[in-house]
Scaffold this motif. Structure first.
Motif, PDB file in Angstrom:
ATOM      1  N   ASN A   1      18.761  55.925  13.405  1.00  0.00           N
ATOM      2  CA  ASN A   1      18.739  55.368  12.054  1.00  0.00           C
ATOM      3  C   ASN A   1      20.160  55.147  11.550  1.00  0.00           C
ATOM      4  O   ASN A   1      21.035  55.994  11.757  1.00  0.00           O
ATOM      5  CB  ASN A   1      18.021  56.333  11.103  1.00  0.00           C
TER       6      ASN A   1
ATOM      7  N   PHE B   1      22.703  54.645   8.324  1.00  0.00           N
ATOM      8  CA  PHE B   1      22.833  54.954   6.907  1.00  0.00           C
ATOM      9  C   PHE B   1      24.091  54.293   6.362  1.00  0.00           C
ATOM     10  O   PHE B   1      25.177  54.886   6.395  1.00  0.00           O
ATOM     11  CB  PHE B   1      22.946  56.472   6.703  1.00  0.00           C
TER      12      PHE B   1
ATOM     13  N   ALA C   1      18.694  47.290   6.615  1.00  0.00           N
ATOM     14  CA  ALA C   1      18.769  48.755   6.500  1.00  0.00           C
ATOM     15  C   ALA C   1      17.503  49.318   5.860  1.00  0.00           C
ATOM     16  O   ALA C   1      16.865  48.653   5.033  1.00  0.00           O
ATOM     17  CB  ALA C   1      19.988  49.158   5.683  1.00  0.00           C
ATOM     18  N   THR C   2      17.166  50.530   6.242  1.00  0.00           N
ATOM     19  CA  THR C   2      16.041  51.262   5.648  1.00  0.00           C
ATOM     20  C   THR C   2      16.553  52.358   4.727  1.00  0.00           C
ATOM     21  O   THR C   2      15.935  52.667   3.708  1.00  0.00           O
ATOM     22  CB  THR C   2      15.176  51.900   6.758  1.00  0.00           C
ATOM     23  N   TYR C   3      17.697  52.945   5.115  1.00  0.00           N
ATOM     24  CA  TYR C   3      18.244  54.100   4.408  1.00  0.00           C
ATOM     25  C   TYR C   3      19.580  53.773   3.746  1.00  0.00           C
ATOM     26  O   TYR C   3      20.252  52.813   4.124  1.00  0.00           O
ATOM     27  CB  TYR C   3      18.472  55.254   5.394  1.00  0.00           C
TER      28      TYR C   3
ATOM     29  N   ASP D   1      17.922  67.324  13.475  1.00  0.00           N
ATOM     30  CA  ASP D   1      18.370  65.936  13.422  1.00  0.00           C
ATOM     31  C   ASP D   1      19.858  65.908  13.064  1.00  0.00           C
ATOM     32  O   ASP D   1      20.262  66.464  12.031  1.00  0.00           O
ATOM     33  CB  ASP D   1      17.586  65.156  12.361  1.00  0.00           C
TER      34      ASP D   1
ATOM     35  N   TYR E   1      19.901  61.295  15.733  1.00  0.00           N
ATOM     36  CA  TYR E   1      18.957  60.854  14.703  1.00  0.00           C
ATOM     37  C   TYR E   1      19.545  59.729  13.857  1.00  0.00           C
ATOM     38  O   TYR E   1      18.844  58.786  13.478  1.00  0.00           O
ATOM     39  CB  TYR E   1      18.599  62.052  13.817  1.00  0.00           C
ATOM     40  N   GLY E   2      20.854  59.823  13.547  1.00  0.00           N
ATOM     41  CA  GLY E   2      21.409  58.802  12.669  1.00  0.00           C
ATOM     42  C   GLY E   2      22.918  58.735  12.701  1.00  0.00           C
ATOM     43  O   GLY E   2      23.593  59.609  13.250  1.00  0.00           O
TER      44      GLY E   2
ATOM     45  N   VAL F   1      21.908  47.095  13.031  1.00  0.00           N
ATOM     46  CA  VAL F   1      20.489  47.441  12.871  1.00  0.00           C
ATOM     47  C   VAL F   1      19.685  46.933  14.065  1.00  0.00           C
ATOM     48  O   VAL F   1      18.871  47.661  14.647  1.00  0.00           O
ATOM     49  CB  VAL F   1      19.924  46.865  11.552  1.00  0.00           C
TER      50      VAL F   1
ATOM     51  N   THR G   1      20.335  49.135  17.152  1.00  0.00           N
ATOM     52  CA  THR G   1      19.715  50.467  17.153  1.00  0.00           C
ATOM     53  C   THR G   1      18.207  50.375  17.290  1.00  0.00           C
ATOM     54  O   THR G   1      17.568  51.303  17.785  1.00  0.00           O
ATOM     55  CB  THR G   1      20.070  51.252  15.871  1.00  0.00           C
ATOM     56  N   LYS G   2      17.628  49.266  16.902  1.00  0.00           N
ATOM     57  CA  LYS G   2      16.175  49.102  17.095  1.00  0.00           C
ATOM     58  C   LYS G   2      15.835  48.876  18.551  1.00  0.00           C
ATOM     59  O   LYS G   2      14.787  49.236  19.038  1.00  0.00           O
ATOM     60  CB  LYS G   2      15.663  47.953  16.227  1.00  0.00           C
TER      61      LYS G   2
END
Length: 239
Positions: A2, A4, A44-46, A192, A214-215, A233, A236-237
């Motif tokens: 993920n 950030f 981004a999600t976070y 994480d 994790y991130g 992004v 990382t996907k």
């Protein structure tokens, strides 16, 4: 892994510091909400937010800005910076923040940390800011007596689910991140791990993703254009 993207806030502005030095401050935007929306648009999600004034005062001087970011950005927002009381934790959680990060309080008051983990579970993360192998506190202005790995082991045993580890010596310099540190952390601990500090290039992102972290937090490199968030992004996907 993920990603950030990070917004550090002073007086309602998005800023970056070098090695946490408030005297070495660059203002990148007077509208952090629009910055956050841009991150969301890039995939981004976070979002990682630090209230740099709060880090000094232990209060929430930028709460309204953060509340607005949560409400308008479409991102899951975690917040750190001077969170040393349950009252402040509640304030942020009530504002819609999904996770708060305890730094100085986690080091200086383990009883408080345990109480907050027991009460709020995975809504509590711990920020481990490392300088010369030891954990720094109080906005990176003091070194504790706790070594990085001993402290990580202690908070893992206490039930912390997420550790955000920053190598202060790398932060804000665009000179690469401490890959050895994050590799060792990922191998030693089952929590994480979020890498922070000096993530400078898309290759840094790729290498961290290959470690199954994790991130990773992306700060200055986004603002200078060293890293394209949409590209990171996508990478990382795929990883």
């Amino acid at each position: 892994m993920n990603l950030f993207p990070a917004i550090d806030v002073i007086e309602g502005c998005a800023v970056r510091l070098i090695k946490g030095d408030y005297a070495q401050k660059t203002i990148y935007s007077t509208n952090p909400v629009e910055v956050a929306k841009g991150f969301h648009k890039a995939g981004a999600t976070y979002l990682h937010v630090v209230d740099l004034e709060g880090a000094k005062s232990g209060d929430t001087p930028n709460l309204e800005t953060i509340r607005k970011i949560v409400a308008e950005s479409g991102l899951l927002v975690e917040v750190g910076g001077g969170i040393r009381s349950e009252e402040v934790i509640k304030r942020y959680l009530d504002a819609g923040v999904f996770r708060v990060i305890l730094g100085t309080a986690a080091v200086s008051d383990p009883v408080f940390l345990q109480e907050m983990i027991d009460k709020y579970g995975d809504k509590i993360a711990v920020g481990v800011d490392v300088k010369d192998g030891f954990v720094a506190i109080k906005g990176w202005t003091e070194l504790s007596q706790e070594s990085c790995f001993d402290f990580c082991q202690k908070v893992q045993n206490m039930g912390v689910k997420t550790i955000i580890c920053t190598d202060i010596s790398k932060d804000g310099l665009l000179a690469g991140t401490n890959l050895e540190l994050y590799k060792e952390l990922s191998e030693k601990f089952s929590v994480d791990i979020v890498a922070s500090g000096g993530v400078t290039t898309i290759d840094d992102v790729k290498t961290l993703a290959e470690m199954n972290l994790y991130g990773a937090i992306l700060g200055k490199a986004l603002y200078t254009g060293n890293i394209d968030l949409a590209e990171a992004v996508a990478l990382t996907k795929e990883a």
